[in-house]
Design a protein around this motif. Structure first.
Motif, short mmCIF file in Angstrom:
data_model
loop_
_atom_site.label_atom_id
_atom_site.label_comp_id
_atom_site.label_asym_id
_atom_site.label_seq_id
_atom_site.Cartn_x
_atom_site.Cartn_y
_atom_site.Cartn_z
N ALA A 106 0.66 -1.01 0.12
CA ALA A 106 0.36 0.60 -0.23
C ALA A 106 1.07 1.53 0.08
O ALA A 106 0.72 2.05 -0.83
N GLU A 107 1.76 1.03 0.58
CA GLU A 107 3.10 2.64 0.83
C GLU A 107 3.47 3.17 -0.03
O GLU A 107 3.16 4.00 -1.13
N ALA A 108 3.75 2.02 -1.28
CA ALA A 108 4.37 1.63 -2.53
C ALA A 108 3.81 2.23 -3.77
O ALA A 108 3.85 3.31 -4.39
N ALA A 109 2.19 1.98 -3.93
CA ALA A 109 0.93 2.15 -4.51
C ALA A 109 0.86 4.01 -4.18
O ALA A 109 0.96 3.97 -5.19
N ALA A 110 0.42 4.25 -2.86
CA ALA A 110 0.60 5.42 -2.35
C ALA A 110 1.81 6.32 -3.39
O ALA A 110 1.31 7.71 -3.86
N ALA A 111 3.12 5.69 -3.19
CA ALA A 111 3.71 6.81 -3.59
C ALA A 111 3.76 7.00 -4.62
O ALA A 111 3.52 8.05 -5.28
N SER A 112 3.27 5.50 -5.85
CA SER A 112 3.75 5.33 -6.72
C SER A 112 2.01 6.86 -7.50
O SER A 112 2.16 7.22 -8.43
N LEU A 113 0.87 6.34 -6.69
CA LEU A 113 0.00 7.74 -6.96
C LEU A 113 -0.07 9.01 -7.24
O LEU A 113 -0.11 10.02 -6.84
N SER A 114 1.06 8.98 -5.86
CA SER A 114 1.20 10.67 -5.44
C SER A 114 1.71 11.63 -6.15
O SER A 114 2.55 12.58 -6.60
N ALA A 115 3.58 10.75 -6.86
CA ALA A 115 3.76 11.23 -7.71
C ALA A 115 3.16 11.54 -9.07
O ALA A 115 4.06 12.81 -9.86
N LEU A 116 2.32 10.47 -9.56
CA LEU A 116 1.39 10.77 -10.96
C LEU A 116 0.64 12.28 -10.97
O LEU A 116 0.37 13.05 -10.98
N ALA A 117 0.69 12.15 -9.04
CA ALA A 117 -0.59 13.10 -9.03
C ALA A 117 -0.17 14.76 -8.81
O ALA A 117 -0.75 15.99 -8.97
N THR A 118 0.97 14.56 -8.69
CA THR A 118 2.31 15.91 -8.34
C THR A 118 2.77 16.56 -9.49
O THR A 118 3.54 17.16 -9.44
N ASN A 119 2.37 15.01 -10.78
CA ASN A 119 3.39 15.67 -11.25
C ASN A 119 2.94 16.73 -12.94
O ASN A 119 2.00 16.65 -13.05
N ALA A 120 3.42 18.18 -12.81
CA ALA A 120 3.10 18.72 -13.91
C ALA A 120 2.96 18.89 -14.71
O ALA A 120 2.04 19.25 -15.95
N ASP A 121 3.72 18.12 -15.48
CA ASP A 121 3.58 17.21 -16.86
C ASP A 121 2.31 16.75 -17.43
O ASP A 121 1.53 16.26 -18.60
N THR A 122 1.49 16.19 -15.92
CA THR A 122 0.20 15.72 -16.41
C THR A 122 -0.71 15.70 -16.96
O THR A 122 -1.40 17.11 -15.95
N THR A 123 -1.79 15.72 -17.10
CA THR A 123 -3.10 16.01 -17.49
C THR A 123 -3.88 16.26 -16.73
O THR A 123 -4.02 14.96 -15.51
N ALA A 124 -4.29 17.34 -15.94
CA ALA A 124 -4.98 17.43 -14.79
C ALA A 124 -5.74 16.37 -14.44
O ALA A 124 -6.19 16.19 -13.78
N ILE A 125 -7.17 15.65 -15.23
CA ILE A 125 -8.11 14.85 -15.09
C ILE A 125 -7.06 13.65 -14.91
O ILE A 125 -7.68 13.04 -13.81
N TYR A 126 -5.59 13.08 -15.33
CA TYR A 126 -5.11 12.34 -14.66
C TYR A 126 -4.62 12.27 -13.15
O TYR A 126 -4.33 11.44 -12.43
#
Length: 219
Positions: A106-126
């Motif tokens: 769960a910790e690793a999954a949360a880290a993967s998702l948090s990295a995606l959620a805070t990536n400015a290059d990623t589309t906002a909806i993702y």
């Protein structure tokens, strides 16, 4: 046409040719540079396209190989090692988090998702989707998870109702049934609520001793 007129025309045409050749001798290098630029640009675009196709194919092959792992932990490790760019990176991150969650990481999954959620290059909806999925994981303290969902539950946000639903569950986990019921009613009364979400909300309200009209059911 008389001979004098013909002679004048021939002289005029000769002068035009001389002027044209003069321009070519003087500015011909400009045309050469333009041609070289067009040819070079086309070659560079073809090279970049070939590189992008090769990278996408390599990422796809790596994803398929990782997903083919039978052991959940090995699959999660293989997924985390996949590198991709653009939309492929989004898919890779979401799949990685999913495999990590399945493997009990769960910790690793949360880290993967948090990295995606805070990536400015990623589309906002993702980014928003990743933030909701991260808040759903039992990682971190409850106030922080609720705080992460709060901006996603504002009017106009694409995942507003789903964020509210998760906030209701988390609020209920804190023991605040009144607050959870208020959020659930907010979802039920929203004009954009889907049938599936409405059914889930109504079921939970009844389980909590509330009816659809808002009154508490007799205990």
């Amino acid at each position: 046409m008389s001979n004098p007129d013909s002679f004048i025309d021939e002289v005029t045409e000769e002068m035009r040719r001389d002027k044209l050749f003069g321009y070519l001798r003087r500015y011909g290098w400009v045309a050469v540079l333009i041609v070289l630029g067009i040819v070079g640009g086309t070659a560079w675009n073809e090279y970049r396209s070939a590189q992008d196709r090769a990278a996408a194919q390599a990422a796809g092959d790596a994803l398929l190989a990782a997903l083919a792992e039978n052991d959940e932990a090995a699959r999660a490790t293989a997924m985390a090692a996949v590198t991709a760019a653009g939309n492929a990176a989004v898919i890779t991150a979401l799949l990685t988090a999913s495999t990590q969650q399945q493997a009990g990481q769960a910790e690793a999954a949360a880290a993967s998702l948090s990295a995606l959620a805070t990536n400015a290059d990623t589309t906002a909806i993702y980014r928003d989707l990743a933030a909701i999925k991260a808040a759903m994981l039992p990682v971190g303290d409850m106030p922080a998870r609720l705080a992460a969902l709060a901006p996603l539950a504002q009017p106009g946000q694409p995942f507003r109702l789903l964020a509210l639903e998760q906030m209701a569950y988390l609020t209920l986990e804190t023991g605040d049934q009144t607050g959870a019921v208020a959020i659930l009613r907010q979802i039920a009364e929203d004009a954009a609520v889907t049938r599936g979400l409405s059914d889930r909300v109504q079921t939970l309200l009844i389980a909590l001793g509330e009816d659809a009209a808002g009154a508490a059911l007799a205990q």
